[in-house]
Design a protein around this motif. Structure first.
Motif, PDB file in Angstrom:
ATOM      1  N   GLU A   1       0.702  -1.434  -0.199  1.00 45.94           N
ATOM      2  CA  GLU A   1      -0.124   0.338   0.083  1.00 45.94           C
ATOM      3  C   GLU A   1       1.122   1.874  -0.225  1.00 45.94           C
ATOM      4  O   GLU A   1       0.539   2.126  -0.482  1.00 45.94           O
ATOM      5  N   LEU A   2       2.100   1.434  -0.005  1.00 48.16           N
ATOM      6  CA  LEU A   2       2.957   2.693   0.585  1.00 48.16           C
ATOM      7  C   LEU A   2       4.025   2.582  -1.052  1.00 48.16           C
ATOM      8  O   LEU A   2       4.401   3.248  -0.740  1.00 48.16           O
TER       9      LEU A   2
ATOM     10  N   PRO B   1       6.858  -3.597  -4.250  1.00 43.81           N
ATOM     11  CA  PRO B   1       7.132  -3.804  -2.498  1.00 43.81           C
ATOM     12  C   PRO B   1       8.269  -4.687  -2.966  1.00 43.81           C
ATOM     13  O   PRO B   1       8.102  -5.631  -3.348  1.00 43.81           O
ATOM     14  N   GLN B   2       9.822  -4.481  -2.555  1.00 49.72           N
ATOM     15  CA  GLN B   2      10.859  -5.929  -2.367  1.00 49.72           C
ATOM     16  C   GLN B   2      11.396  -5.330  -0.599  1.00 49.72           C
ATOM     17  O   GLN B   2      11.313  -4.527   0.295  1.00 49.72           O
ATOM     18  N   PHE B   3      11.346  -6.428  -0.379  1.00 48.55           N
ATOM     19  CA  PHE B   3      12.415  -7.112   0.653  1.00 48.55           C
ATOM     20  C   PHE B   3      13.615  -6.462   0.991  1.00 48.55           C
ATOM     21  O   PHE B   3      13.957  -6.072   1.690  1.00 48.55           O
ATOM     22  N   ILE B   4      14.478  -6.683  -0.042  1.00 50.21           N
ATOM     23  CA  ILE B   4      15.831  -6.389  -0.158  1.00 50.21           C
ATOM     24  C   ILE B   4      16.121  -5.511  -1.792  1.00 50.21           C
ATOM     25  O   ILE B   4      15.431  -6.109  -2.280  1.00 50.21           O
ATOM     26  N   ALA B   5      15.991  -4.243  -1.435  1.00 55.30           N
ATOM     27  CA  ALA B   5      16.407  -4.137  -3.009  1.00 55.30           C
ATOM     28  C   ALA B   5      17.857  -3.912  -3.538  1.00 55.30           C
ATOM     29  O   ALA B   5      18.466  -2.630  -2.941  1.00 55.30           O
TER      30      ALA B   5
ATOM     31  N   THR C   1       2.149   4.266   9.552  1.00 53.60           N
ATOM     32  CA  THR C   1       3.031   5.096   8.798  1.00 53.60           C
ATOM     33  C   THR C   1       1.860   6.455   8.825  1.00 53.60           C
ATOM     34  O   THR C   1       0.622   6.397  10.292  1.00 53.60           O
ATOM     35  N   LYS C   2       2.109   7.900   8.854  1.00 52.45           N
ATOM     36  CA  LYS C   2       1.778   8.612   9.315  1.00 52.45           C
ATOM     37  C   LYS C   2       1.315   9.784   7.753  1.00 52.45           C
ATOM     38  O   LYS C   2       2.291   9.587   6.963  1.00 52.45           O
ATOM     39  N   ASN C   3       0.266  10.040   6.475  1.00 49.93           N
ATOM     40  CA  ASN C   3       0.630  10.937   5.641  1.00 49.93           C
ATOM     41  C   ASN C   3       0.830   9.817   4.923  1.00 49.93           C
ATOM     42  O   ASN C   3       1.693  10.596   3.861  1.00 49.93           O
ATOM     43  N   GLY C   4       1.247   8.500   4.688  1.00 48.03           N
ATOM     44  CA  GLY C   4       1.208   7.820   3.418  1.00 48.03           C
ATOM     45  C   GLY C   4       2.551   7.704   3.763  1.00 48.03           C
ATOM     46  O   GLY C   4       3.163   6.314   2.788  1.00 48.03           O
TER      47      GLY C   4
ATOM     48  N   SER D   1      14.128   2.994   4.235  1.00 50.71           N
ATOM     49  CA  SER D   1      15.370   2.324   3.382  1.00 50.71           C
ATOM     50  C   SER D   1      15.566   4.091   2.356  1.00 50.71           C
ATOM     51  O   SER D   1      14.681   4.626   2.774  1.00 50.71           O
ATOM     52  N   THR D   2      16.201   4.032   2.228  1.00 50.45           N
ATOM     53  CA  THR D   2      16.151   5.628   0.573  1.00 50.45           C
ATOM     54  C   THR D   2      15.727   5.399  -0.668  1.00 50.45           C
ATOM     55  O   THR D   2      15.346   6.387  -1.372  1.00 50.45           O
ATOM     56  N   GLU D   3      15.430   3.786  -0.731  1.00 42.94           N
ATOM     57  CA  GLU D   3      14.838   2.843  -1.476  1.00 42.94           C
ATOM     58  C   GLU D   3      13.520   2.626  -0.662  1.00 42.94           C
ATOM     59  O   GLU D   3      13.279   2.223  -0.671  1.00 42.94           O
ATOM     60  N   GLN D   4      13.024   3.638  -1.688  1.00 39.28           N
ATOM     61  CA  GLN D   4      11.770   3.611  -1.010  1.00 39.28           C
ATOM     62  C   GLN D   4      10.462   2.140  -1.431  1.00 39.28           C
ATOM     63  O   GLN D   4       9.232   2.540  -0.723  1.00 39.28           O
ATOM     64  N   THR D   5      10.804   1.720  -2.187  1.00 40.87           N
ATOM     65  CA  THR D   5      10.166   0.395  -2.075  1.00 40.87           C
ATOM     66  C   THR D   5      11.117  -0.727  -1.157  1.00 40.87           C
ATOM     67  O   THR D   5      10.217  -2.224  -1.011  1.00 40.87           O
TER      68      THR D   5
END
Length: 471
Positions: free
Chosen positions: A59-60, A67-71, A142-145, A152-156
């Motif tokens: 959802e994020l 989404p990825q566990f590790i990117a 979460t707050k505001n999505g 992580s710096t990687e959003q996914t």
């Protein structure tokens, strides 16, 4: 390495059940609810908890991303602190990424959001002498999505947020993670044993100690002492006080004038705000270094990580913590060999809580543990031994007013201890109000008695005593 099922939750059984029923896991033992957030600053009616929504990673992620566990590998840049005072934990997680073997034992990197995904993940943590496998669902606050806590710096990418959730679960709630020492989490990720150095009394070979510790896979963290009013105060040099940093490298660099400079690399778990003095990103000192060394050291990345001269480091920082790995750690063969033993015990009012030597009438009622030191560590008929005393459960009980007592241990050479003998310990640690006190000694070979004690009499707690003798 085998691990017991934390709260009797079996990851494989629960996942199969969810897949069979076609639903995503919701953890009844650590629900997506206010009690999992906290009790005071993150309590049900607090401003910080207002507007919190629990969302799964799917959802994020903005479409069409998944989404990825590790990117692209789990690295220290995957650990950026959120709105929680757990910089000590973030520093430890960042340091953990420097040894992929140890990291893999903690996070199970094969986990993912695609194959047999059921909204359930698990992590392996060390808790008071044993390894436990901790199950969590992937509902995150979460707050505001946006994630409220670590991201992580990687959003996914979500491995660090889920690991933080598992650590919050074993400690009762997220708020219980506020405030601490990175060495506590270092031990919970490795089962290792932590030592610390006061940098105002740094031994002359400390830089070499840091180099060797990093090569052995030890986890290192550091901080600047300050008053309560100065917590997370930023100096003019952009160093943050009462804030845990990871030490991620130590390197000797040759300048163009042939002078060799000792450098250490630190990382702010916020992922930004970096030292702006000598050897900082784009400082003039780098003009005296070869392009090859510049490229190798990646000196200019904007990620909260920075280099500084070791001489500047020990002048500005106050404390260094090193978590030594134990023989069962999945690291390289340069780890020193240890013999180890551990004991569990309790201090109980009126039975075995005699306090320190200031209470001679009751001190002898404290629990006593017999050990034999028979390893000649350095060819001098002495044994290099690390003794660690850990009190159990104080962080988990914070919302009930639990706290760490000031604790220490005494070491005696005699096996039959009379009243006069108790006044003459062969060695002893300092009293400290921490989860664990640990100290290294070089003691003549022989049999000893170790007496753990609280500073005050009639204080009750369970404890774990560990003794490591170095070969």
């Amino acid at each position: 390495m085998s691990a017991s099922k934390y709260l009797n939750q079996d990851y494989e059984v629960l996942r199969r059940q969810c897949l069979k029923e076609g639903k995503l896991f919701c953890d009844p033992c650590f629900p997506a609810a206010s009690e999992s957030l906290g009790y005071n600053e993150l309590g049900p009616n607090s401003a910080k908890a207002k507007g919190v929504e629990w969302k799964r990673p799917g959802e994020l992620c903005p479409e069409p991303q998944k989404p990825q566990f590790i990117a692209e590998g789990a690295t220290r840049t995957d650990v950026c602190q959120g709105h929680l005072g757990d910089c000590w934990l973030m520093a430890s997680i960042a340091a953990l990424t420097l040894d992929q073997d140890i990291l893999a034992r903690v996070i199970h990197p094969e986990q993912n959001f695609t194959e047999n995904y059921a909204g359930i993940f698990h992590f392996r943590l060390w808790q008071y002498g044993e390894w436990v496998d901790v199950v969590v669902d992937d509902k995150l606050p979460t707050k505001n999505g946006e994630l409220l806590f670590v991201k992580s710096t990687e959003q996914t990418e979500f491995w660090s947020a889920l690991l933080e959730k598992a650590y919050a679960k074993v400690n009762g709630c997220y708020e219980n993670l506020s405030g601490g020492f990175a060495s506590e989490a270092h031990e919970d990720f490795t089962g290792g044993i932590a030592e610390w150095y006061s940098l105002s009394k740094a031994p002359p070979n400390l830089f070499n100690i840091i180099e060797k510790a990093l090569r052995r896979g030890s986890l290192l963290s550091t901080s600047i002492a300050a008053s309560d009013k100065e917590i997370e105060h930023r100096s003019t040099e952009k160093l943050v006080k009462r804030h845990a940093y990871s030490i991620t490298a130590a390197q000797k660099v040759r300048k163009s004038d042939t002078k060799v400079v000792e450098l250490v690399r630190l990382r702010n778990p916020w992922g930004h705000i970096e030292w702006n003095g000598a050897w900082s990103d784009r400082s003039k000192e780098w003009d005296q270094v070869s392009p090859e060394d510049k490229a190798k050291l990646n000196y200019s990345a904007e990620d909260g990580e920075f280099w500084m001269a070791y001489a500047d480091y020990i002048q500005r920082y106050s404390r260094l913590e090193i978590c030594n790995l134990t023989p069962d750690s999945p690291s390289n063969d340069s780890v020193r060999c240890w013999n180890s033993c551990q004991f569990e015990g309790s201090w109980k009012k009126g039975i075995s809580a005699g306090g320190c030597l200031n209470f001679p009438a009751t001190f002898s009622t404290n629990p006593q543990f017999r050990v034999e030191l028979d390893i000649d560590s350095n060819g001098d008929n002495k044994c290099s031994v690390l003794v660690a005393l850990m009190q159990i459960g104080a962080r988990q009980a914070k919302q009930k007013g639990g706290k760490n007592y000031s604790i220490a241990f005494y070491i005696y050479k005699h096996l039959s201890l009379g009243p006069d003998d108790l006044q003459r310990p062969a060695a002893q640690s300092e009293f400290m109000p921490k989860r664990e006190v640990c100290q290294r000694f070089d003691l003549p070979l022989g049999e000893y008695v170790i007496i753990p004690a609280t500073y005050g009499a009639n204080q009750e707690a369970d404890f774990l005593l560990r003794v490591f003798s170095e070969k």
